[in-house]
Every structure is written in C-alpha cells, then in structure tokens.
Design a protein around this motif. Structure first.
Motif, PDB file in Angstrom:
ATOM      1  N   TRP A  60      32.008  46.270  45.076  1.00 37.74           N
ATOM      2  CA  TRP A  60      32.844  45.541  44.133  1.00 37.74           C
ATOM      3  C   TRP A  60      32.050  45.167  42.897  1.00 37.74           C
ATOM      4  N   TRP A  62      32.819  43.246  38.782  1.00 36.18           N
ATOM      5  CA  TRP A  62      33.737  42.576  37.859  1.00 36.18           C
ATOM      6  C   TRP A  62      33.856  43.393  36.575  1.00 36.18           C
ATOM      7  N   ARG A  68      39.379  41.835  35.941  1.00 36.48           N
ATOM      8  CA  ARG A  68      39.752  42.241  37.304  1.00 36.48           C
ATOM      9  C   ARG A  68      38.514  42.728  38.061  1.00 36.48           C
ATOM     10  N   TRP A  69      38.624  42.735  39.389  1.00 36.83           N
ATOM     11  CA  TRP A  69      37.599  43.307  40.248  1.00 36.83           C
ATOM     12  C   TRP A  69      37.907  44.769  40.487  1.00 36.83           C
ATOM     13  N   ARG A  71      37.087  47.875  43.051  1.00 39.71           N
ATOM     14  CA  ARG A  71      36.502  48.288  44.325  1.00 39.71           C
ATOM     15  C   ARG A  71      36.290  49.790  44.272  1.00 39.71           C
ATOM     16  N   PRO A  92      34.753  36.671  45.631  1.00 37.95           N
ATOM     17  CA  PRO A  92      33.292  36.693  45.800  1.00 37.95           C
ATOM     18  C   PRO A  92      32.777  35.509  46.599  1.00 37.95           C
TER      19      PRO A  92
END
Length: 92
Positions: A60, A62, A68-69, A71, A92
C-alpha cells in the motif's frame, strides 16, 4: 516466463507484470487514473506490506494527488505486478 508455476510475466518497462495485469486490469475504466509511476512509487516505498495466504504480497502507498490509497498486489516474488487498485478500506 513463468514464476514458480504461476502465470506468464511480461518484462519491464515499466516493471514486471502478469499478462492478466497488462491485458485486463489496467484497461478497466476504474483503473485509468493509476499510472505506472504510481505503481513504481508504491513498490519502491510501501507504507505497509502484507503477505496473502496464497503467497502473493499486498503493498500500500498513499497517492497525494488523488487523496487515496493504492494497493498493488504482486506475485510471490514480490516484484511481478498482478493487480492494482484504489483501496477504500485500507487504514494505516
């Protein structure tokens, strides 16, 4: 090339990736905002990494520009990208 009996992987540039990732994942409408540079940044400096039960890894990071995150899922080698998406549930 296969990875430990897994799917065929395509060479860089921009990074190692599965044919599934190149031919299906990144063509989806909801993934168009994700760039190769974003994926490379997450793989280079993930905020968190977790091994899945199937041996693949989740990374992950940022994305300040999107707030947004992201993945990124890699095969068990930790470098071949299999999936990438904006993750609404990561904390997190």
């Amino acid at each position: 090339m296969t990875v430990a009996g897994g799917p065929v992987r395509l060479p860089s540039p921009p990074f190692w990736r599965t044919a599934y990732f190149a031919n299906e994942v990144m063509l989806r409408q909801d993934r168009l905002r994700i760039t190769a540079e974003m994926i490379q940044d997450v793989l280079a400096t993930p905020v968190h990494t977790q091994r899945q039960a199937d041996g693949r890894y989740r990374h992950w990071g940022w994305l300040p520009g999107l707030h947004r995150w992201l993945r990124v899922v890699t095969l068990n080698d930790g470098e071949t990208v299999h999936n990438a998406f904006l993750d609404r549930r990561f904390e997190p």
